[in-house]
Design a protein around this motif. Structure first.
Motif, PDB file in Angstrom:
ATOM      1  N   VAL A 104       0.824  -1.211   0.000  1.00  0.00           N
ATOM      2  CA  VAL A 104       0.000   0.000   0.000  1.00  0.00           C
ATOM      3  C   VAL A 104       0.861   1.266   0.000  1.00  0.00           C
ATOM      4  CG1 VAL A 104      -1.703   1.291   1.367  1.00  0.00           C
ATOM      5  CG2 VAL A 104      -1.891  -1.186   1.155  1.00  0.00           C
ATOM      6  N   GLN A 105       2.050   1.170   0.595  1.00  0.00           N
ATOM      7  CA  GLN A 105       2.840   2.366   0.888  1.00  0.00           C
ATOM      8  C   GLN A 105       3.210   3.165  -0.362  1.00  0.00           C
ATOM      9  OE1 GLN A 105       5.778   2.179   4.102  1.00  0.00           O
ATOM     10  NE2 GLN A 105       7.313   2.828   2.595  1.00  0.00           N
ATOM     11  N   ASN A 106       3.737   2.494  -1.398  1.00  0.00           N
ATOM     12  CA  ASN A 106       4.156   3.232  -2.588  1.00  0.00           C
ATOM     13  C   ASN A 106       2.985   3.932  -3.269  1.00  0.00           C
ATOM     14  OD1 ASN A 106       6.807   2.516  -2.214  1.00  0.00           O
ATOM     15  ND2 ASN A 106       6.765   0.815  -3.652  1.00  0.00           N
ATOM     16  N   LEU A 107       1.827   3.247  -3.318  1.00  0.00           N
ATOM     17  CA  LEU A 107       0.647   3.889  -3.882  1.00  0.00           C
ATOM     18  C   LEU A 107       0.238   5.103  -3.069  1.00  0.00           C
ATOM     19  CD1 LEU A 107      -1.495   0.733  -4.745  1.00  0.00           C
ATOM     20  CD2 LEU A 107      -0.220   2.172  -6.333  1.00  0.00           C
ATOM     21  N   LEU A 108       0.352   4.983  -1.751  1.00  0.00           N
ATOM     22  CA  LEU A 108      -0.022   6.085  -0.870  1.00  0.00           C
ATOM     23  C   LEU A 108       0.918   7.270  -1.052  1.00  0.00           C
ATOM     24  CD1 LEU A 108      -1.928   6.986   1.395  1.00  0.00           C
ATOM     25  CD2 LEU A 108      -0.294   6.051   3.031  1.00  0.00           C
ATOM     26  N   VAL A 109       2.213   6.986  -1.162  1.00  0.00           N
ATOM     27  CA  VAL A 109       3.188   8.062  -1.363  1.00  0.00           C
ATOM     28  C   VAL A 109       2.912   8.792  -2.675  1.00  0.00           C
ATOM     29  CG1 VAL A 109       5.628   8.594  -1.707  1.00  0.00           C
ATOM     30  CG2 VAL A 109       4.955   6.928   0.020  1.00  0.00           C
ATOM     31  N   LEU A 110       2.568   8.042  -3.705  1.00  0.00           N
ATOM     32  CA  LEU A 110       2.225   8.673  -4.984  1.00  0.00           C
ATOM     33  C   LEU A 110       0.991   9.565  -4.847  1.00  0.00           C
ATOM     34  CD1 LEU A 110       2.800   5.783  -7.565  1.00  0.00           C
ATOM     35  CD2 LEU A 110       3.983   7.989  -7.495  1.00  0.00           C
ATOM     36  N   GLN A 111       0.015   9.109  -4.046  1.00  0.00           N
ATOM     37  CA  GLN A 111      -1.187   9.915  -3.845  1.00  0.00           C
ATOM     38  C   GLN A 111      -0.885  11.190  -3.074  1.00  0.00           C
ATOM     39  OE1 GLN A 111      -4.089   7.409  -1.950  1.00  0.00           O
ATOM     40  NE2 GLN A 111      -4.369   6.082  -3.736  1.00  0.00           N
ATOM     41  N   VAL A 112      -0.013  11.073  -2.058  1.00  0.00           N
ATOM     42  CA  VAL A 112       0.297  12.228  -1.209  1.00  0.00           C
ATOM     43  C   VAL A 112       1.155  13.240  -1.951  1.00  0.00           C
ATOM     44  CG1 VAL A 112       1.509  12.961   0.887  1.00  0.00           C
ATOM     45  CG2 VAL A 112       0.030  10.942   0.937  1.00  0.00           C
ATOM     46  N   THR A 113       2.160  12.750  -2.686  1.00  0.00           N
ATOM     47  CA  THR A 113       3.137  13.655  -3.310  1.00  0.00           C
ATOM     48  C   THR A 113       2.856  13.913  -4.786  1.00  0.00           C
ATOM     49  OG1 THR A 113       4.640  11.855  -3.946  1.00  0.00           O
ATOM     50  CG2 THR A 113       4.891  12.760  -1.740  1.00  0.00           C
ATOM     51  N   GLY A 114       2.215  12.949  -5.456  1.00  0.00           N
ATOM     52  CA  GLY A 114       2.001  13.080  -6.886  1.00  0.00           C
ATOM     53  C   GLY A 114       3.268  12.992  -7.696  1.00  0.00           C
ATOM     54  N   ALA A 151       6.666  10.458  -8.741  1.00  0.00           N
ATOM     55  CA  ALA A 151       7.394   9.192  -8.687  1.00  0.00           C
ATOM     56  C   ALA A 151       8.785   9.401  -8.103  1.00  0.00           C
ATOM     57  CB  ALA A 151       7.493   8.596 -10.093  1.00  0.00           C
ATOM     58  N   ALA A 152       9.377  10.561  -8.394  1.00  0.00           N
ATOM     59  CA  ALA A 152      10.704  10.859  -7.855  1.00  0.00           C
ATOM     60  C   ALA A 152      10.662  10.929  -6.328  1.00  0.00           C
ATOM     61  CB  ALA A 152      11.224  12.171  -8.436  1.00  0.00           C
ATOM     62  N   MET A 153       9.601  11.520  -5.777  1.00  0.00           N
ATOM     63  CA  MET A 153       9.481  11.606  -4.323  1.00  0.00           C
ATOM     64  C   MET A 153       9.268  10.218  -3.716  1.00  0.00           C
ATOM     65  SD  MET A 153       9.701  13.595  -1.783  1.00  0.00           S
ATOM     66  CE  MET A 153       9.625  15.193  -2.610  1.00  0.00           C
ATOM     67  N   THR A 154       8.590   9.345  -4.442  1.00  0.00           N
ATOM     68  CA  THR A 154       8.434   7.965  -3.971  1.00  0.00           C
ATOM     69  C   THR A 154       9.787   7.285  -3.868  1.00  0.00           C
ATOM     70  OG1 THR A 154       6.275   7.835  -5.053  1.00  0.00           O
ATOM     71  CG2 THR A 154       7.307   5.759  -4.420  1.00  0.00           C
ATOM     72  N   GLY A 155      10.614   7.476  -4.900  1.00  0.00           N
ATOM     73  CA  GLY A 155      11.965   6.928  -4.858  1.00  0.00           C
ATOM     74  C   GLY A 155      12.785   7.538  -3.740  1.00  0.00           C
ATOM     75  N   LEU A 156      12.597   8.850  -3.490  1.00  0.00           N
ATOM     76  CA  LEU A 156      13.345   9.515  -2.423  1.00  0.00           C
ATOM     77  C   LEU A 156      12.966   8.952  -1.061  1.00  0.00           C
ATOM     78  CD1 LEU A 156      15.263  11.731  -1.458  1.00  0.00           C
ATOM     79  CD2 LEU A 156      13.309  13.310  -1.448  1.00  0.00           C
ATOM     80  N   SER A 157      11.685   8.659  -0.860  1.00  0.00           N
ATOM     81  CA  SER A 157      11.258   8.099   0.432  1.00  0.00           C
ATOM     82  C   SER A 157      11.898   6.744   0.671  1.00  0.00           C
ATOM     83  CB  SER A 157       9.731   7.998   0.489  1.00  0.00           C
ATOM     84  OG  SER A 157       9.261   7.000  -0.404  1.00  0.00           O
ATOM     85  N   LEU A 158      12.020   5.948  -0.384  1.00  0.00           N
ATOM     86  CA  LEU A 158      12.675   4.644  -0.253  1.00  0.00           C
ATOM     87  C   LEU A 158      14.165   4.820   0.041  1.00  0.00           C
ATOM     88  CD1 LEU A 158      10.973   2.719  -3.205  1.00  0.00           C
ATOM     89  CD2 LEU A 158      10.461   2.526  -0.759  1.00  0.00           C
ATOM     90  N   ALA A 159      14.790   5.803  -0.606  1.00  0.00           N
ATOM     91  CA  ALA A 159      16.215   6.053  -0.375  1.00  0.00           C
ATOM     92  C   ALA A 159      16.457   6.553   1.050  1.00  0.00           C
ATOM     93  CB  ALA A 159      16.735   7.074  -1.388  1.00  0.00           C
ATOM     94  N   VAL A 160      15.562   7.395   1.548  1.00  0.00           N
ATOM     95  CA  VAL A 160      15.696   7.903   2.917  1.00  0.00           C
ATOM     96  C   VAL A 160      15.595   6.761   3.925  1.00  0.00           C
ATOM     97  CG1 VAL A 160      14.545   9.303   4.683  1.00  0.00           C
ATOM     98  CG2 VAL A 160      14.925  10.239   2.406  1.00  0.00           C
ATOM     99  N   GLN A 161      14.728   5.808   3.644  1.00  0.00           N
ATOM    100  CA  GLN A 161      14.584   4.662   4.547  1.00  0.00           C
ATOM    101  C   GLN A 161      15.784   3.732   4.463  1.00  0.00           C
ATOM    102  OE1 GLN A 161      10.651   3.059   4.799  1.00  0.00           O
ATOM    103  NE2 GLN A 161      11.372   0.981   5.202  1.00  0.00           N
ATOM    104  N   ALA A 162      16.389   3.610   3.275  1.00  0.00           N
ATOM    105  CA  ALA A 162      17.554   2.730   3.112  1.00  0.00           C
ATOM    106  C   ALA A 162      18.844   3.402   3.561  1.00  0.00           C
ATOM    107  CB  ALA A 162      17.686   2.312   1.644  1.00  0.00           C
TER     108      ALA A 162
END
Length: 472
Positions: A56-66, A68-79
């Motif tokens: 659910v998380q990636n879909l949610l991030v896309l909804q919140v930020t609109g 795809a780059a921010m979705t990748g950034l959230s994953l990078a921040v977690q890693a």
């Protein structure tokens, strides 16, 4: 008469070196320990919850930020914390009591998931909050990953560690399938926040189980330090992993120094890193191969992905029979996997690709279990958290480097060439390593002149093999 302490944990006979390679070879033999059965059940629940959230998380991030780059950034921040703080997290695991550390880290991850669920439910999840929660999750995971991995191994005798690791891999695969399926149901029935709530509760379940687990006292096994008989068995089992020998400073720097001076660990990192960068990125390479040169659709790649999952589960079951895996075994499996990867790159049909993908996944799964077993059993008990911390930093690094590197190679040379070139790099490195190993382990036969044998000085004793040869 047995002391009360001896009744807390089943006593183990003193094991001879031969005992480590004999006995039951059932892949499920680690489940003979009651605590491992509880631990596996808890991990199944936790993995299902984690994959519910990830789905659910990636879909949610896309909804919140609109974005795809921010979705990748959230994953990078977690890693990111795994790359930068992995060694410090491992040092903390070596210093702190294992069960307490794992309980607190699981509770922390559960808290983050429940806080995220609250923000989602009330529509208050902003980009700064999202990135902050991702970073906090990454920091906690630097401690949680080595703590939970080593705790699972503390529940079984050393000879059953490969079975425990293989069982964990199978549990992960089943949990992934269950969590992905449940995520869709939960999202439709209760909304996206439900997946985060489920994940938070799954962490709480694991944290509630850990205090009741009974650690195995491995003091009677070869290489273990002697323990004081009057200490309670449960305390002794946990203190064995914490005790620092005289002269050890317990620092992260000492762990890095140990890792770099251990040839077999360096060799394991080298062959695994090459495999992570030039192979294994099958979600990317095979997707491009299937939809490009093989001219099949997304549904065909779904079939290939299913074949990969099936092969992974079969490999986990096969890996469970291992008892003394080595770096040499990992290198040999890497070579076999590389040859299969080259064949996959050259395959003319989808059917043949699917037939190759299953053994590729089997070899990868067995190799992962063998390598993980070496990492978790080769170092002394007081150093294992830091060794896993170094490994986490390295694996995060090549996990970030691999997809862009192989993607660039596909852009320049195509999917087929990327698979073939990557396979050749891995196979060459694995073959060279095995050749060097065989030469270092083969004793040289001194040439003695027959005419001067009676007057020749006595030949010196053969030198001991190099550390890598002896260890592997």
């Amino acid at each position: 008469m047995a002391s009360p302490a001896s009744r807390l944990v089943p006593s183990l006979p003193r094991l001879s070196p031969a005992a480590l390679t004999t006995g039951s070879r059932s892949p499920w033999r680690s489940l003979r320990t009651p605590s491992m059965r509880w631990w596996s059940a808890a991990n199944l629940v936790s993995n299902a919850g984690t994959w519910m959230q990830l789905t659910v998380q990636n879909l949610l991030v896309l909804q919140v930020t609109g974005s795809a780059a921010m979705t990748g950034l959230s994953l990078a921040v977690q890693a990111g914390p795994g790359l930068l703080l992995g060694l410090l997290g491992g040092a903390a695991v070596d210093r702190w009591p294992r069960k307490r550390t794992a309980t607190l880290s699981q509770a922390g991850l559960g808290t983050v998931a429940l806080v995220t669920a609250g923000l989602v439910a009330f529509g208050a999840l902003s980009v700064p909050a999202l990135l902050t929660l991702a970073a906090v999750t990454g920091v906690i995971a630097t401690v949680d990953a080595p703590a939970t991995a080593l705790l699972g191994n503390d529940l079984v005798p050393t000879k059953d560690v490969p079975s425990a690791i293989a069982l964990g891999s199978a549990v992960h695969s089943v949990g992934r399938l269950a969590g992905t399926a449940l995520a869709g149901v939960a999202m439709v029935a209760f909304g996206p926040a439900a997946a985060f709530v489920a994940n938070g509760l799954s962490f709480a379940f694991v944290a509630s189980v850990i205090p009741f687990l009974r650690l195995i006292d491995k003091s009677g096994e070869p290489g273990a330090r002697p323990v004081t008989a009057e200490k309670p068995a449960e305390k002794t089992a946990e203190k064995t992993a914490e005790a620092e020998p005289e002269g050890s400073d317990g620092t992260a720097r000492e762990g890095l120094r140990y890792f770099m001076r251990r040839p077999r660990l360096v060799a394991l990192a080298a062959i695994t890193g090459l495999g992570a960068v030039f192979g294994r990125n099958y979600a990317l390479t095979l997707a491009v191969l299937v939809t490009g040169p093989l001219a099949a659709g997304a549904g065909a790649f779904g079939t290939v992905s299913t074949a990969l999952a099936v092969g992974g589960i079969v490999g986990a079951l096969l890996a469970g029979v291992l008892q003394r895996p080595s770096v040499r075994m990992v290198a040999a499996l890497a070579g076999i996997g590389a040859v299969l990867q080259i064949a996959a790159g050259l395959t003319p049909t989808l059917a043949l690709l699917i037939a190759l993908v299953i053994p590729m996944a089997v070899v990868e799964s067995v190799s992962d279990t063998a390598g993980t077993t070496v990492l978790q059993t080769d170092p002394p008990a007081h150093m294992r958290g830091r060794v896993l911390g170094v490994w986490r930093s390295l694996s995060t690094g090549w996990g970030l480097i691999g997809p862009p590197a192989i993607g660039l190679l596909m852009e320049l040379a195509g999917a087929r060439a990327a698979l073939v070139v990557g396979g050749l790099v891995i196979a060459t490195a694995a073959g060279a390593g095995l050749l060097v190993h065989s030469r270092r382990t083969t004793p040289a036969t001194p040439a003695v002149s027959l005419t001067k044998a009676t007057n020749a000085p006595k030949a010196p004793a053969a030198q001991a093999p190099a550390p890598l040869a002896a260890a592997a």
